[in-house]
Enzyme design. Structure first.
Site, short mmCIF file in Angstrom:
data_model
loop_
_atom_site.label_atom_id
_atom_site.label_comp_id
_atom_site.label_asym_id
_atom_site.label_seq_id
_atom_site.Cartn_x
_atom_site.Cartn_y
_atom_site.Cartn_z
N ASP A 99 11.08 -36.95 -46.01
CA ASP A 99 11.59 -36.30 -47.16
C ASP A 99 12.38 -35.15 -46.72
O ASP A 99 12.24 -34.99 -45.47
CB ASP A 99 10.61 -35.95 -48.27
CG ASP A 99 11.19 -35.03 -49.47
OD1 ASP A 99 12.24 -35.45 -49.87
OD2 ASP A 99 10.60 -33.94 -49.44
N ASP A 117 13.92 -32.01 -48.98
CA ASP A 117 13.61 -30.69 -49.46
C ASP A 117 12.30 -30.42 -49.31
O ASP A 117 11.26 -31.21 -49.74
CB ASP A 117 13.92 -30.81 -51.03
CG ASP A 117 15.45 -30.64 -51.28
OD1 ASP A 117 16.21 -31.23 -50.32
OD2 ASP A 117 15.74 -30.70 -52.47
#
Length: 404
Positions: free
Chosen positions: A187, A189
């Site tokens: 991922d 963020d």
């Protein structure tokens, strides 16, 4: 002489203790060579400059056994070392079926935590065959080679214990696949970077608080991701497209992120990112970090302005898992040899689909569902879960800087 041939042959275990220095191993075996013994096994450990050297050898003739013992003790004394020689039969006992690598991360790692993990391994029916340190900074990382119990029940038992005593534990099955080429997908963020990209955009639109509130609810799993995405992006309508360059400049990498990617790439791994954020940022990260794959949502820009809409396929919770599978196919890597890293509820499908799912400083619901959790602020600690030592990291990190 094969292992089967030594199963019932008299053997001697020669143990040497003392201050380490070059030449000790050569000296011991030069001494043993005079008695025409065969080497069955060797193990050597050095800790804080102190050596423990164990040599399992076939027993010499009865007539010369006493002489061998005396000679080894005399040699050890001349080197200011201690020697112990034990008689026995055959090789080490075979390791039990069901073999796993258990990696324990502590910051610091205490004796109490280590005792708790070791006790739970024993309670699960496992035997610790070997322990060695992977790293001493930025965390203490040690690996246990465990046999005698299957990986899944061991993982379940240790996950509970790790949460109780406050350490991070990863359990993976042993085998050649651990050293095979892998794909690592993470991922973006609050994982690869410290920020939530949409909040950086929102700060320029003057609606940061509103966006942050919706983001937090979505990451806790309280809101449908696609609905929350559209609601947040609508708040950005009218922003000048020049804000994209400003946001790219504001992105802060997570500590250890560059080291993680650089090391993986230099060791031949493929690396990708999937994000519920925006291609306007992930495409830039892909280029700067030399990533193999990147996919995210795309902010629509018309006449130099953000329209408040996204275009193309939405990258949500299910989308991230689909992309992991797609990347694995394109990389030619079996799904079982993929590693996924994430922190939010929308990463759960990806974490569960991967061969190893790592919850990185994640929300409670994610920590409970992932294969393992890392709760220290250094992303490169994920390398230790793959059995890569700090020394290997530093060796792979050549003088040239591939990342800008």
């Amino acid at each position: 002489m094969s292992a089967s041939q030594t199963s019932d042959v008299p053997t001697l275990l020669v143990k040497i203790f003392g201050k380490d220095r070059p030449g000790i191993t050569a000296g011991l075996f030069d001494t043993l060579a005079a008695y025409s013994v065969d080497v069955v096994d060797i193990e050597q450990v050095v800790s804080r400059g102190r050596l423990v050297l164990c040599a399992l050898v076939t027993e010499p003739t009865v007539a010369s056994q006493g002489e061998l013992r005396a000679t080894v003790h005399s040699w050890a004394e001349s080197q200011k070392l201690q020697a112990e020689i034990l008689s026995g039969t055959g090789d080490n006992r075979p390791r039990g079926s069901g073999r796993s690598h258990v990696t324990v991360l502590g910051h610091p790692l205490t004796a109490e935590q280590t005792a708790a993990i070791a006790a739970r391994i024993a309670e699960t029916g496992g035997n610790i065959d070997r322990i060695f340190r992977l790293a001493k900074y930025p965390v203490t990382a040690v690996e246990f080679a465990v046999s005698g119990c299957e990986t899944e029940p061991l993982r379940t038992a240790l996950a509970t214990e790790a949460h109780t005593v406050g350490v991070d534990v990863a359990v993976v099955s042993a085998g050649l696949h651990r050293r095979a080429q892998r794909l690592v997908v993470m991922d973006v963020d609050s994982t690869l970077i410290q920020d939530e990209v949409i909040e950086l955009f929102a700060a320029h639109a003057g609606c940061e608080d509103k966006v942050a509130e919706v983001t937090a609810a979505a990451m806790r799993g309280e809101l449908d991701f696609e609905q929350s995405l559209h609601a947040r992006v609508e708040l950005l309508a009218g922003l000048d497209a020049s804000v994209v360059d400003k946001v790219r400049a504001e992105v802060r990498m997570t500590p250890g992120a560059r080291t993680l990617i650089r090391t993986l790439k230099r060791l031949g791994y493929q690396v990708g990112v999937v994000s519920g954020g925006f291609t306007q940022v992930t495409d830039d990260l892909k280029e700067r970090l030399g990533l193999d794959f990147a996919s995210a949502n795309t902010l629509e820009i018309v006449d130099g302005k953000l329209t408040g809409r996204v275009t193309g396929e939405i990258v949500d919770r299910a989308g991230k898992a689909r992309l992991l599978r797609r990347f694995a196919t394109e990389a030619g890597v079996p799904l079982a040899q993929t590693v996924a890293i994430g922190d939010g509820a929308n990463d759960l499908d990806m974490l569960n689909a991967a061969g190893l799912g790592v919850a990185f400083n994640a929300k409670p619901v994610v920590r409970q569902a992932a294969h393992t959790a890392v709760n220290v602020p250094f992303l490169d600690t994920v390398l230790y879960l793959l059995g890569i030592t700090r020394e290997e990291v530093e060796a792979a990190d050549g003088p040239e800087d591939l990342l800008h």
